[in-house]
Write a protein that holds these residues in place. Structure first.
Motif, PDB file in Angstrom:
ATOM      1  N   LEU A 224       0.806  -1.220   0.000  1.00 62.91           N
ATOM      2  CA  LEU A 224       0.000   0.000   0.000  1.00 62.91           C
ATOM      3  C   LEU A 224       0.844   1.278   0.000  1.00 62.91           C
ATOM      4  CD1 LEU A 224      -3.061  -0.815   2.299  1.00 62.91           C
ATOM      5  CD2 LEU A 224      -2.967  -0.665  -0.185  1.00 62.91           C
ATOM      6  N   PRO A 225       1.881   1.399   0.844  1.00 67.51           N
ATOM      7  CA  PRO A 225       2.669   2.644   0.797  1.00 67.51           C
ATOM      8  C   PRO A 225       3.362   2.870  -0.544  1.00 67.51           C
ATOM      9  CG  PRO A 225       3.064   1.485   2.847  1.00 67.51           C
ATOM     10  CD  PRO A 225       2.293   0.551   1.983  1.00 67.51           C
ATOM     11  N   LEU A 226       3.944   1.814  -1.114  1.00 66.59           N
ATOM     12  CA  LEU A 226       4.666   1.982  -2.371  1.00 66.59           C
ATOM     13  C   LEU A 226       3.717   2.146  -3.557  1.00 66.59           C
ATOM     14  CD1 LEU A 226       7.598  -0.570  -1.935  1.00 66.59           C
ATOM     15  CD2 LEU A 226       7.585   1.899  -1.545  1.00 66.59           C
ATOM     16  N   LEU A 227       2.492   1.679  -3.388  1.00 60.87           N
ATOM     17  CA  LEU A 227       1.509   1.780  -4.465  1.00 60.87           C
ATOM     18  C   LEU A 227       0.606   3.007  -4.295  1.00 60.87           C
ATOM     19  CD1 LEU A 227       1.108  -0.204  -6.872  1.00 60.87           C
ATOM     20  CD2 LEU A 227      -0.866  -1.119  -5.650  1.00 60.87           C
ATOM     21  N   SER A 228       0.792   3.757  -3.213  1.00 61.20           N
ATOM     22  CA  SER A 228      -0.115   4.866  -2.925  1.00 61.20           C
ATOM     23  C   SER A 228      -0.155   5.934  -4.022  1.00 61.20           C
ATOM     24  CB  SER A 228       0.251   5.505  -1.578  1.00 61.20           C
ATOM     25  OG  SER A 228       1.597   5.939  -1.569  1.00 61.20           O
ATOM     26  N   PRO A 229       0.958   6.281  -4.716  1.00 65.05           N
ATOM     27  CA  PRO A 229       0.816   7.258  -5.813  1.00 65.05           C
ATOM     28  C   PRO A 229      -0.097   6.770  -6.927  1.00 65.05           C
ATOM     29  CG  PRO A 229       3.115   7.057  -5.154  1.00 65.05           C
ATOM     30  CD  PRO A 229       2.370   5.949  -4.470  1.00 65.05           C
ATOM     31  N   ILE A 230      -0.066   5.471  -7.214  1.00 64.35           N
ATOM     32  CA  ILE A 230      -0.933   4.922  -8.261  1.00 64.35           C
ATOM     33  C   ILE A 230      -2.371   4.854  -7.776  1.00 64.35           C
ATOM     34  CG2 ILE A 230      -1.364   2.875  -9.671  1.00 64.35           C
ATOM     35  CD1 ILE A 230       1.609   2.430  -9.770  1.00 64.35           C
ATOM     36  N   ILE A 231      -2.569   4.532  -6.497  1.00 67.87           N
ATOM     37  CA  ILE A 231      -3.915   4.560  -5.933  1.00 67.87           C
ATOM     38  C   ILE A 231      -4.483   5.973  -6.031  1.00 67.87           C
ATOM     39  CG2 ILE A 231      -5.268   4.241  -3.826  1.00 67.87           C
ATOM     40  CD1 ILE A 231      -3.270   2.107  -2.974  1.00 67.87           C
ATOM     41  N   PHE A 232      -3.647   6.948  -5.730  1.00 68.55           N
ATOM     42  CA  PHE A 232      -4.062   8.350  -5.808  1.00 68.55           C
ATOM     43  C   PHE A 232      -4.464   8.719  -7.238  1.00 68.55           C
ATOM     44  CE2 PHE A 232      -2.672  12.780  -6.601  1.00 68.55           C
ATOM     45  CZ  PHE A 232      -3.590  13.435  -5.798  1.00 68.55           C
ATOM     46  N   PHE A 233      -3.670   8.312  -8.212  1.00 67.62           N
ATOM     47  CA  PHE A 233      -3.973   8.613  -9.617  1.00 67.62           C
ATOM     48  C   PHE A 233      -5.288   7.959 -10.038  1.00 67.62           C
ATOM     49  CE2 PHE A 233      -3.769   7.203 -14.053  1.00 67.62           C
ATOM     50  CZ  PHE A 233      -3.653   8.417 -14.699  1.00 67.62           C
ATOM     51  N   ASN A 234      -5.452   6.680  -9.724  1.00 71.35           N
ATOM     52  CA  ASN A 234      -6.689   5.987 -10.096  1.00 71.35           C
ATOM     53  C   ASN A 234      -7.897   6.581  -9.389  1.00 71.35           C
ATOM     54  OD1 ASN A 234      -5.751   4.119 -11.988  1.00 71.35           O
ATOM     55  ND2 ASN A 234      -5.154   2.649 -10.426  1.00 71.35           N
ATOM     56  N   VAL A 296     -13.836  20.789  -6.358  1.00 71.68           N
ATOM     57  CA  VAL A 296     -13.755  20.757  -4.893  1.00 71.68           C
ATOM     58  C   VAL A 296     -13.299  19.390  -4.408  1.00 71.68           C
ATOM     59  CG1 VAL A 296     -15.140  20.806  -2.784  1.00 71.68           C
ATOM     60  CG2 VAL A 296     -15.419  22.604  -4.497  1.00 71.68           C
ATOM     61  N   PHE A 297     -13.907  18.328  -4.921  1.00 67.10           N
ATOM     62  CA  PHE A 297     -13.530  16.994  -4.462  1.00 67.10           C
ATOM     63  C   PHE A 297     -12.127  16.619  -4.939  1.00 67.10           C
ATOM     64  CE2 PHE A 297     -18.097  16.576  -3.756  1.00 67.10           C
ATOM     65  CZ  PHE A 297     -18.113  15.913  -2.539  1.00 67.10           C
ATOM     66  N   THR A 298     -11.740  17.089  -6.102  1.00 68.26           N
ATOM     67  CA  THR A 298     -10.368  16.858  -6.559  1.00 68.26           C
ATOM     68  C   THR A 298      -9.376  17.583  -5.660  1.00 68.26           C
ATOM     69  OG1 THR A 298     -11.146  16.636  -8.849  1.00 68.26           O
ATOM     70  CG2 THR A 298      -8.798  17.039  -8.515  1.00 68.26           C
ATOM     71  N   ALA A 299      -9.697  18.814  -5.284  1.00 66.53           N
ATOM     72  CA  ALA A 299      -8.818  19.573  -4.396  1.00 66.53           C
ATOM     73  C   ALA A 299      -8.717  18.913  -3.026  1.00 66.53           C
ATOM     74  CB  ALA A 299      -9.331  21.009  -4.265  1.00 66.53           C
ATOM     75  N   ILE A 300      -9.847  18.421  -2.517  1.00 69.88           N
ATOM     76  CA  ILE A 300      -9.822  17.727  -1.225  1.00 69.88           C
ATOM     77  C   ILE A 300      -8.932  16.499  -1.295  1.00 69.88           C
ATOM     78  CG2 ILE A 300     -11.225  16.417   0.412  1.00 69.88           C
ATOM     79  CD1 ILE A 300     -13.520  18.339  -0.188  1.00 69.88           C
ATOM     80  N   THR A 301      -9.027  15.773  -2.386  1.00 66.49           N
ATOM     81  CA  THR A 301      -8.198  14.587  -2.556  1.00 66.49           C
ATOM     82  C   THR A 301      -6.723  14.954  -2.618  1.00 66.49           C
ATOM     83  OG1 THR A 301     -10.015  13.565  -3.807  1.00 66.49           O
ATOM     84  CG2 THR A 301      -7.868  12.498  -3.931  1.00 66.49           C
ATOM     85  N   PHE A 302      -6.406  16.031  -3.330  1.00 61.81           N
ATOM     86  CA  PHE A 302      -5.012  16.475  -3.406  1.00 61.81           C
ATOM     87  C   PHE A 302      -4.501  16.934  -2.043  1.00 61.81           C
ATOM     88  CE2 PHE A 302      -5.276  16.505  -8.031  1.00 61.81           C
ATOM     89  CZ  PHE A 302      -3.959  16.273  -8.405  1.00 61.81           C
ATOM     90  N   LEU A 303      -5.337  17.640  -1.287  1.00 58.67           N
ATOM     91  CA  LEU A 303      -4.912  18.111   0.026  1.00 58.67           C
ATOM     92  C   LEU A 303      -4.710  16.956   0.999  1.00 58.67           C
ATOM     93  CD1 LEU A 303      -7.179  21.281   0.431  1.00 58.67           C
ATOM     94  CD2 LEU A 303      -4.731  21.209  -0.050  1.00 58.67           C
ATOM     95  N   SER A 304      -5.515  15.917   0.859  1.00 60.88           N
ATOM     96  CA  SER A 304      -5.373  14.757   1.750  1.00 60.88           C
ATOM     97  C   SER A 304      -4.202  13.863   1.360  1.00 60.88           C
ATOM     98  CB  SER A 304      -6.663  13.935   1.744  1.00 60.88           C
ATOM     99  OG  SER A 304      -6.862  13.311   0.472  1.00 60.88           O
ATOM    100  N   ALA A 305      -3.670  14.064   0.158  1.00 61.00           N
ATOM    101  CA  ALA A 305      -2.610  13.174  -0.333  1.00 61.00           C
ATOM    102  C   ALA A 305      -1.369  13.217   0.543  1.00 61.00           C
ATOM    103  CB  ALA A 305      -2.255  13.533  -1.777  1.00 61.00           C
TER     104      ALA A 305
END
Length: 313
Positions: A224-234, A296-305
């Protein structure tokens, strides 16, 4: 005769190297702009309607008469429109239920395929195919038949003594069938997850296994930690696509969003207002509101990243 080089009358000095380089760069730039020309032309068909819709959002426009400026009246009417609020509810439920389940299914299948089973290209193509066809009219029609009263699902449940249910005609189940359809089309994120899993060094898992870490601990602490950037993109891609869902709701119930508006997605109601009732000003206001919601939801997702996405090598 002098040993110095004589200059012949009419002789032309050879061009300087800098001049030749400049000409080559100009030729390359011209070729680049030539290849970009179709894109620039295509942008005109995007930018002009983009700003035109922004103007129309503040007007009363029915496609037949000239737009009439009404200010913020369209946006005020949206908050008093119960059907619009229902379409927002349907879209939110669809998005926040189907997206996590779809990504979980995609990751699970990717991890199975990552074990090096035989015929991997074939399995990868089979699982990816539904993502290409899931939003097509033919597949939605097939889905409506599968979940119909006399469909395959009821026939299967009948073997266990379960009474037949009209899945697509019951407000309690109609949206569920579309959520299942969305989950079924997990092929695109699955392929991306599979590519990411292939990039994780096996030595991490080997070291964890030597230390006695369980499979779940290895998944939670390594995968999960190493795959988190791809999870974020998907996640970003799936959120944006889900908020814009249209075809499934339009085809499943013949464009009405039924039964009882249970499959009336926001984009479907926007279509009904703009091209069904010719209320294009109101539809433009809805479109810009959807843009703000997605932003808004995209920004929230980016801020939580920053709390869960790991970019360390």
């Amino acid at each position: 005769m002098s040993t110095e080089s004589a200059v012949m009358p009419g002789a032309v000095d050879p061009p300087a190297p800098q001049a030749n380089d400049r000409r080559r760069r100009v030729r390359k730039d011209r070729a680049g702009y030539l290849f970009l020309l179709p894109w620039f032309i295509g942008m005109l068909f995007t930018v002009v309607p983009f700003f035109a819709s922004l103007y129309l959002a503040f007007t009363d426009y029915n496609l037949l008469n000239a737009p009439k400026w009404i200010g913020l009246e369209n946006f005020a009417d949206m908050f008093r429109d119960p059907v619009l609020l229902k379409s927002l509810q349907v879209t939110f439920v669809y998005t926040f239920v189907s997206v996590p389940l779809s990504l979980a299914a995609a990751l699970g299948v990717a991890m199975i395929l990552n074990r090096g089973i035989r015929g991997l290209p074939w399995y990868r193509a089979v699982f990816y195919l539904p993502s290409l066809l899931g939003a097509s009219v033919a597949v939605v029609l097939l889905w409506r038949y599968v979940f119909g009263f006399d469909g395959i699902v009821n026939a299967f449940l009948g073997w266990f003594g379960v009474d037949a249910i009209s899945w697509t005609s019951d407000p309690d189940y109609a949206l569920t069938t579309l959520i299942i359809l969305h989950i079924w089309t997990f092929g695109s994120p699955m392929v991306i997850f599979l590519a990411g899993l292939r990039q994780i060094p096996t030595m991490y898992y080997e070291a964890a296994a030597v230390d006695g870490a369980s499979k779940w601990r290895r998944f939670r602490s390594i995968t999960l930690p190493l795959l988190s950037p791809i999870i974020f993109f998907n996640l970003i891609q799936s959120l944006i696509a889900s908020f814009q869902t249209f075809t499934q709701g339009f085809v499943m119930n013949n464009g009405g969003g039924g039964p009882a508006n249970s499959t009336l997605f926001y984009n479907l109601y926007l279509y009904q207002q703009g091209f069904g009732q010719f209320n294009m000003g109101y539809a433009s206001a809805m479109a810009w509101t959807l843009l703000v919601i997605i932003a808004v939801f995209t920004a929230i997702t980016f801020l939580s990243a920053k709390y869960w996405v790991n970019y360390d090598n």
